[in-house]
Write an enzyme that holds these catalytic residues in place. Structure first.
Site, mmCIF file in Angstrom:
data_model
loop_
_atom_site.group_PDB
_atom_site.id
_atom_site.type_symbol
_atom_site.label_atom_id
_atom_site.label_comp_id
_atom_site.label_asym_id
_atom_site.label_seq_id
_atom_site.Cartn_x
_atom_site.Cartn_y
_atom_site.Cartn_z
ATOM 1 N N GLU A 216 0.717 14.905 8.819
ATOM 2 C CA GLU A 216 0.152 14.025 7.797
ATOM 3 C C GLU A 216 -1.367 13.978 7.908
ATOM 4 O OE1 GLU A 216 0.155 9.285 6.467
ATOM 5 O OE2 GLU A 216 1.656 10.036 7.883
ATOM 6 N N THR B 170 -6.793 4.772 10.626
ATOM 7 C CA THR B 170 -8.233 4.610 10.440
ATOM 8 C C THR B 170 -9.026 5.472 11.421
ATOM 9 O OG1 THR B 170 -8.378 2.786 12.011
ATOM 10 C CG2 THR B 170 -7.883 2.222 9.709
ATOM 11 N N PHE C 98 0.830 -1.216 0.000
ATOM 12 C CA PHE C 98 0.000 0.000 0.000
ATOM 13 C C PHE C 98 0.862 1.262 0.000
ATOM 14 C CE2 PHE C 98 -2.800 -2.795 2.895
ATOM 15 C CZ PHE C 98 -3.294 -3.507 1.819
ATOM 16 N N GLU D 138 -11.115 4.454 13.487
ATOM 17 C CA GLU D 138 -11.111 3.776 14.784
ATOM 18 C C GLU D 138 -9.841 4.083 15.573
ATOM 19 O OE1 GLU D 138 -13.969 2.209 12.100
ATOM 20 O OE2 GLU D 138 -11.803 2.338 11.827
#
Length: 381
Positions: free
Chosen positions: A244, A367, A157, A369
């Protein structure tokens, strides 16, 4: 509400960026979507007009400016035309702190001129097939052997994975030391044993090259270690993650704004049952809700940009910005697609591409979460 974030120099820079994108990117992006990659020449042309390395010292070809508002201008203008294939935000917003703040004088002279010119494209290799958000779970190793590290492992990724010339690799230099056993090494294009796998096929962002990377006994000079000593990689990553995540939040709000405005225009011009779609109370209420939420998100993100410039943006505040705005982005675009009816499902309408491109926003960079976990831990539980 009136935005007061930018000064005149930012507005002038925005005009330059907008003109560049209209000339060099917008006419070609559809083809890049089919090709699965953006040509390297477009990076060099962007570098020629000063779109990279604002914080790079002037002696190395940068502007020597520490002001994230310039970064935000680029992200907003890129999202205004839906050019999600450009990996500029990763290069500028994510990688710049590593190459500007963590390099010694020799490394700066070696890498920063190319970073600022767009001739050296950068990437960070964190995620692995068996480790994503849990950085301590990575299995890539870097074993010291004289004046080199021998790197073995696999990453996946990786944004800019095909085009990248300099890859900041997260590796374990001391597997028994936990967080203090992780280091950052710069692996360069052409090093023996360093190879790239597939340009991964994704749901959206098709023009963005996202790849697998393989390291088979890659001998990386010890001079490519970032920071003054081993074992600081985890903490270096944690220090840079707020910027970021703010970059992703800027992208999320800009994308939501763009799709919302095009949908408002669509609802003015598209008719059903003898009147414009916008003439129905349901459409007006939906648009009113979305417009309000996007405005509120914009104010919070603008405040975060100022906090970052002042050195005051916390990991918790960045996590709030990241999860809230990306979830809002997916909500806004999904509701706008619904208002387009069947046309929203057609790729000839920008809302369809935006819907596919938006889905990853709640995943990469941490994420939703994980963001909530960061915020929740701040309560002292």
């Amino acid at each position: 509400m009136q935005r007061d974030l930018f000064e005149e120099e930012h507005r002038l820079f925005r005009e330059t960026v907008r003109e560049f994108l209209a000339r060099e990117v917008a006419p070609h992006h559809d083809r890049w979507e089919k090709d699965g990659i953006v040509p390297r020449e477009v990076w060099k042309r962007a570098g020629e007009i000063g779109m990279f390395g604002f914080g790079v010292p002037e002696e190395f070809g940068g502007a020597g400016i520490t002001d994230f508002r310039y970064n935000a201008v680029i992200v907003e203008e890129v999202m205004a035309i839906g050019a999600t294939g450009l990996g500029y935000s990763l290069h500028n917003d994510v990688m710049a702190p590593y190459f500007v703040d963590l390099t010694n004088d020799e490394q700066k002279a070696r890498w920063l001129p190319g970073f600022a010119s767009g001739e050296l494209i950068t990437a960070v290799a964190m995620s692995e097939p068996g480790a994503g958000s849990d950085l301590q779970g990575i299995r890539t190793t870097a074993v010291r052997d004289g004046d080199h590290y021998v790197v073995n492992g696999q990453k996946t990724f990786i944004t800019n994975g095909i085009n990248s010339d300099l890859v900041v690799v997260v590796a374990k230099t001391d597997p028994d030391a936990g967080a203090r056993g992780i280091s950052l090494l710069v692996v360069e294009r052409g090093m023996e044993g360093f190879s790239r796998g597939r340009n991964l096929e994704k749901i959206g962002m098709h023009a963005q090259d996202t790849a697998e990377l393989f390291f088979d006994n890659v001998r990386v000079p010890a001079a490519n270690l970032l920071g003054p000593q081993e074992g600081q990689g985890f903490f270096q990553l944690m220090a840079n993650l707020p910027q970021e995540r703010l970059s992703i939040a800027v992208m999320a709000v800009a994308a939501a704004e763009t799709v919302l405005q095009t949908t408002i225009e669509y609802c003015k011009n598209r008719t059903a049952f003898g009147r414009s779609i916008g003439g129905f109370q349901n459409a007006r209420f939906v648009l009113a809700e979305l417009d309000t939420e996007v405005d509120i998100a914009r104010l919070y993100v603008d405040r975060c940009i100022l906090a970052l410039n002042a050195g005051e943006l916390t990991a918790v505040d960045a996590a709030k910005a990241k999860w809230w705005t990306t979830e809002l982005q997916t909500k806004v675009i999904d509701r706008c697609l619904q208002l387009h009816g069947g046309y929203g499902y057609m790729m000839e309408y920008p809302v369809a591409k935006a819907w596919m491109d938006s889905r990853v926003q709640t995943i990469y960079g941490g994420t939703t979460e994980i963001m909530k976990e960061i915020i929740g831990r701040s309560f002292g539980f």
